[in-house]
Scaffold this motif. Structure first.
Motif, short mmCIF file in Angstrom:
data_model
loop_
_atom_site.label_atom_id
_atom_site.label_comp_id
_atom_site.label_asym_id
_atom_site.label_seq_id
_atom_site.Cartn_x
_atom_site.Cartn_y
_atom_site.Cartn_z
N VAL A 13 -3.67 -11.34 -4.17
CA VAL A 13 -3.73 -11.66 -2.74
C VAL A 13 -4.96 -10.97 -2.16
N PRO A 14 -5.94 -11.74 -1.68
CA PRO A 14 -7.10 -11.10 -1.08
C PRO A 14 -6.71 -10.38 0.21
N LEU A 15 -7.15 -9.15 0.34
CA LEU A 15 -6.83 -8.35 1.52
C LEU A 15 -8.07 -8.18 2.38
N GLN A 16 -7.85 -8.06 3.67
CA GLN A 16 -8.91 -7.73 4.61
C GLN A 16 -8.85 -6.23 4.87
N ALA A 17 -9.95 -5.64 5.27
CA ALA A 17 -9.95 -4.22 5.61
C ALA A 17 -8.95 -3.99 6.74
N GLY A 18 -8.16 -2.92 6.62
CA GLY A 18 -7.14 -2.60 7.62
C GLY A 18 -5.77 -3.10 7.20
N SER A 19 -4.91 -3.39 8.17
CA SER A 19 -3.53 -3.81 7.91
C SER A 19 -3.48 -5.29 7.52
N ASN A 20 -2.66 -5.57 6.52
CA ASN A 20 -2.43 -6.94 6.05
C ASN A 20 -0.93 -7.17 6.03
N HIS A 21 -0.45 -8.10 6.79
CA HIS A 21 0.98 -8.40 6.87
C HIS A 21 1.28 -9.53 5.89
N LEU A 22 2.21 -9.27 4.98
CA LEU A 22 2.58 -10.24 3.95
C LEU A 22 4.06 -10.57 4.06
N SER A 23 4.40 -11.75 3.63
CA SER A 23 5.78 -12.19 3.65
C SER A 23 6.07 -12.91 2.35
N LEU A 24 7.10 -12.45 1.63
CA LEU A 24 7.53 -13.09 0.39
C LEU A 24 8.82 -13.85 0.65
N HIS A 25 8.88 -15.09 0.16
CA HIS A 25 10.06 -15.93 0.34
C HIS A 25 10.60 -16.33 -1.03
N PHE A 26 11.89 -16.18 -1.20
CA PHE A 26 12.57 -16.63 -2.42
C PHE A 26 13.86 -17.29 -1.99
N PHE A 27 13.88 -18.61 -2.02
CA PHE A 27 14.98 -19.40 -1.46
C PHE A 27 15.25 -18.94 -0.03
N ASP A 28 16.44 -18.40 0.27
CA ASP A 28 16.75 -17.99 1.64
C ASP A 28 16.38 -16.54 1.93
N ASP A 29 15.92 -15.81 0.93
CA ASP A 29 15.55 -14.41 1.14
C ASP A 29 14.09 -14.30 1.57
N ARG A 30 13.85 -13.29 2.39
CA ARG A 30 12.49 -13.06 2.89
C ARG A 30 12.26 -11.56 2.96
N LEU A 31 11.09 -11.15 2.51
CA LEU A 31 10.70 -9.74 2.59
C LEU A 31 9.34 -9.67 3.27
N ASP A 32 9.29 -8.98 4.41
CA ASP A 32 8.04 -8.77 5.14
C ASP A 32 7.58 -7.34 4.88
#
Length: 185
Positions: A13-32
């Motif tokens: 996952v390419p990141l930008q300098a500073g904070s990068n907000h990511l979200s992973l989805h697996f069926f109905d589950d989500r992890l931010d």
């Protein structure tokens, strides 16, 4: 979307300098979650470069169905440099040193290309007639003299020659590095 093997996955996952907000989805589950990329404050960096001979178009060797253009080679080298950067960070972390790695030139200077194309004064024929050590010395001089003197103290070159060609022997399969090098121009 990434495959999961044995309950794990890897994603680039390419990141930008500073904070990068990511979200992973697996069926109905989500992890931010948030990842922070800190660009080093020191001026040292690695500069990826593709060296082409003055009478060469910069194409690299590869399968016939693949894009082997100089443009494709520049993208491949830039991606390889980022993968090495990530690998270094993970290995440093594995050894308890934190996720530290080297800076690429484009990390410190976003206006810089991810990989430079450099045209040598050598022809393909001249280059193929030289030893690896002689090529290294020649390109080191050309590359260093092509940039401002301030770069000499802070820049490490990560260079590839577009005109390298491997011609496998027809009579046997090479079994060592030296045998492979004997079939490489």
């Amino acid at each position: 979307s990434w495959p999961i093997r044995n309950g794990t996955f890897k994603a680039l996952v390419p990141l930008q300098a500073g904070s990068n907000h990511l979200s992973l989805h697996f069926f109905d589950d989500r992890l931010d979650f948030e990842l922070t990329l800190r660009v080093p404050s020191r001026p040292h960096f690695v500069r990826p470069v593709l060296i082409k001979a003055r009478d060469d178009d910069g194409c690299i060797q590869g399968p016939l169905q693949e894009d082997t253009s100089a443009k494709s080679a520049l993208h491949r080298i830039a991606l390889g440099a980022k993968i090495l950067q990530s690998f270094t960070a993970e290995k440093m972390h594995e050894h308890g040193l934190g996720r530290k790695t080297f800076a690429l030139e484009s990390d410190l200077y976003p206006q810089s290309p991810a990989c430079h194309l450099f045209t040598s004064q050598l022809t393909v024929s001249q280059a193929h007639g030289m030893s690896g050590g002689d090529l290294w010395l020649h390109f080191a001089k050309e590359l260093v003299s092509s940039r401002p003197p301030k770069d000499r103290e802070v820049c490490k070159w990560f260079a590839f020659m577009s005109f390298t060609r491997y011609q496998p022997p027809k009579s046997y399969v090479p079994k060592s590095h030296s045998e492979i090098m004997n079939s490489t121009k």
